[in-house]
Design a protein around this motif. Structure first.
Motif, PDB file in Angstrom:
ATOM      1  N   GLN A   1       2.000  -5.611 -17.097  1.00  0.00           N
ATOM      2  CA  GLN A   1       1.712  -7.036 -16.963  1.00  0.00           C
ATOM      3  C   GLN A   1       1.529  -7.703 -18.321  1.00  0.00           C
ATOM      4  OE1 GLN A   1      -1.583  -6.391 -14.174  1.00  0.00           O
ATOM      5  NE2 GLN A   1      -0.505  -7.629 -12.664  1.00  0.00           N
TER       6      GLN A   1
ATOM      7  N   ARG B   1       8.297  -7.836 -11.493  1.00  0.00           N
ATOM      8  CA  ARG B   1       9.422  -8.745 -11.598  1.00  0.00           C
ATOM      9  C   ARG B   1       9.296  -9.624 -12.840  1.00  0.00           C
ATOM     10  NH1 ARG B   1      13.220  -9.825  -7.733  1.00  0.00           N
ATOM     11  NH2 ARG B   1      11.894  -8.876  -6.121  1.00  0.00           N
TER      12      ARG B   1
ATOM     13  N   VAL C   1       5.329  -9.756 -13.619  1.00  0.00           N
ATOM     14  CA  VAL C   1       4.463 -10.063 -12.484  1.00  0.00           C
ATOM     15  C   VAL C   1       4.462  -8.862 -11.546  1.00  0.00           C
ATOM     16  CG1 VAL C   1       4.134 -11.540 -10.465  1.00  0.00           C
ATOM     17  CG2 VAL C   1       4.911 -12.527 -12.641  1.00  0.00           C
ATOM     18  N   TYR C   2       3.280  -8.355 -11.249  1.00  0.00           N
ATOM     19  CA  TYR C   2       3.160  -7.256 -10.286  1.00  0.00           C
ATOM     20  C   TYR C   2       3.420  -7.815  -8.906  1.00  0.00           C
ATOM     21  CZ  TYR C   2       0.964  -3.821  -7.241  1.00  0.00           C
ATOM     22  OH  TYR C   2       0.711  -2.916  -6.242  1.00  0.00           O
ATOM     23  N   GLU C   3       4.377  -7.185  -8.186  1.00  0.00           N
ATOM     24  CA  GLU C   3       4.810  -7.749  -6.914  1.00  0.00           C
ATOM     25  C   GLU C   3       4.404  -6.911  -5.709  1.00  0.00           C
ATOM     26  OE1 GLU C   3       8.560 -10.412  -6.307  1.00  0.00           O
ATOM     27  OE2 GLU C   3       9.163  -8.305  -6.084  1.00  0.00           O
ATOM     28  N   GLY C   4       4.265  -5.621  -5.868  1.00  0.00           N
ATOM     29  CA  GLY C   4       3.896  -4.823  -4.714  1.00  0.00           C
ATOM     30  C   GLY C   4       3.982  -3.345  -4.999  1.00  0.00           C
TER      31      GLY C   4
ATOM     32  N   ARG D   1      13.983  -6.723 -11.564  1.00  0.00           N
ATOM     33  CA  ARG D   1      12.892  -5.838 -11.123  1.00  0.00           C
ATOM     34  C   ARG D   1      12.705  -4.671 -12.087  1.00  0.00           C
ATOM     35  NH1 ARG D   1      17.363  -6.565  -8.158  1.00  0.00           N
ATOM     36  NH2 ARG D   1      17.374  -4.462  -7.267  1.00  0.00           N
TER      37      ARG D   1
ATOM     38  N   ARG E   1       6.481  -2.210  -8.011  1.00  0.00           N
ATOM     39  CA  ARG E   1       7.578  -3.146  -8.320  1.00  0.00           C
ATOM     40  C   ARG E   1       7.020  -4.329  -9.099  1.00  0.00           C
ATOM     41  NH1 ARG E   1       9.707  -4.509  -3.327  1.00  0.00           N
ATOM     42  NH2 ARG E   1       8.544  -6.466  -3.230  1.00  0.00           N
TER      43      ARG E   1
ATOM     44  N   ASP F   1       2.692  -7.537  -0.843  1.00  0.00           N
ATOM     45  CA  ASP F   1       3.383  -8.631  -1.503  1.00  0.00           C
ATOM     46  C   ASP F   1       2.362  -9.538  -2.173  1.00  0.00           C
ATOM     47  OD1 ASP F   1       5.896  -7.826  -0.662  1.00  0.00           O
ATOM     48  OD2 ASP F   1       5.600  -8.772   1.294  1.00  0.00           O
ATOM     49  N   SER F   2       2.666  -9.902  -3.418  1.00  0.00           N
ATOM     50  CA  SER F   2       1.707 -10.679  -4.182  1.00  0.00           C
ATOM     51  C   SER F   2       1.588 -12.113  -3.678  1.00  0.00           C
ATOM     52  CB  SER F   2       2.094 -10.684  -5.667  1.00  0.00           C
ATOM     53  OG  SER F   2       3.379 -11.240  -5.826  1.00  0.00           O
ATOM     54  N   ASP F   3       2.692 -12.717  -3.193  1.00  0.00           N
ATOM     55  CA  ASP F   3       2.623 -14.116  -2.800  1.00  0.00           C
ATOM     56  C   ASP F   3       1.890 -14.229  -1.463  1.00  0.00           C
ATOM     57  OD1 ASP F   3       6.052 -14.378  -1.542  1.00  0.00           O
ATOM     58  OD2 ASP F   3       4.668 -12.677  -1.702  1.00  0.00           O
TER      59      ASP F   3
END
Length: 277
Positions: free
Chosen positions: A233, A274, A238-241, A200, A272, A25-27
């Motif tokens: 990108q 977003r 946004v690349y999320e995972g 997504r 994934r 996960d990016s966050d």
């Protein structure tokens, strides 16, 4: 229901002997790791847990058990890991989804069952290939009332409503082949425009050797994951995972994906992305 899903998927994995799943996960840089193929039940539990906040694990299991699924597609579940794919894609009832070049409909059928009567699945067939692929998409639409065939240019694709997800499985690399006459940057921009804010973009493809970019898209039908990531990108995603449910570290990336020595067992990435908002 979680036990039932874990049991079914464990049996599939036992036959396939494939590796574990990693989702990044990016966050905050958090990472959820499910450890190994020998503990496949834990991977199934993770797939169920990914869906469990909304209670979708039972819907996924029902989709796998749909008697309309052709036997040859059910047989591929051990290699394609649909439990992880649906959970990683965060598919939910009511979702509006585009399945790009659905082929035989392996994922289209699963999507249709999960999104249900309030959802929609657009089987997108590019104009370049519609002469040979429209019939298959029409058959899917005839069997599943919430599926509709759509034709168009990849680099200007549009849909009747904002989408929750756009999905491509083992197709992205093809769109770099000159014969497709596709501007991939414009294709990604069109996908971005077609998604609602927060939508997504799920991409599965055959991994190429590091540093090779798109040089093997026609010869080996592979694309370097990092190269694809940068392209997507650049369109604003946004690349999320990622999931490594269909990764294969034993694949040295030197063979054409249709070579019988590796066919069906290639090293594949699942990303994934977003749309912000």
């Amino acid at each position: 229901m979680i036990w039932k899903l874990a049991t079914n998927v464990t049996a599939l994995a036992s036959a396939a002997g494939l590796s574990g799943c990693i989702i990044i996960d990016s966050d905050g840089g958090e990472r959820t790791v499910v450890r190994s193929a020998s503990d496949y039940a834990l991977r199934a539990d993770q797939a169920a847990a990914d869906a469990e906040p909304a209670g979708y694990a039972d819907l996924y299991a029902e989709a796998f058990a749909d008697p309309r699924r052709p036997a040859e597609e059910v047989a591929r579940d051990a290699l394609r890991h649909p439990a992880e794919m649906l959970a990683f894609a965060q598919l939910a009832p009511g979702d509006k989804v585009a399945d790009i070049r659905p082929g035989s409909g392996y994922f289209t059928r699963l999507f249709s069952d999960v999104v249900g009567p309030t959802g929609r699945v657009y089987a997108f067939v590019p104009e370049r290939t519609m002469a040979r692929e429209n019939a298959g998409a029409d058959a899917l639409a005839a069997a599943y009332p919430n599926v509709a065939r759509v034709n168009g240019l990849l680099d200007s694709m549009t849909f009747a409503e904002p989408l929750d997800m756009i999905f491509m499985s083992q197709e992205y690399h093809d769109f770099h082949i000159p014969g497709f006459n596709t501007d991939v940057a414009r294709m990604n921009a069109a996908a971005f425009a077609a998604l609602r804010p927060g939508g997504r973009y799920i991409l599965i493809d055959h991994q190429a050797a590091p540093g090779t970019g798109v040089s093997a898209v026609q010869t080996l039908h592979r694309i370097e994951g990092d190269y694809l990531k940068r392209e997507v990108q650049a369109a604003g995603f946004v690349y999320e995972g990622e999931s490594t449910a269909v990764a294969n570290p034993a694949d040295d990336h030197s063979l054409n994906v249709f070579d019988e020595r590796i066919r069906g067992r290639t090293d594949q990435f699942v990303y994934r992305f977003r749309k912000p908002g």
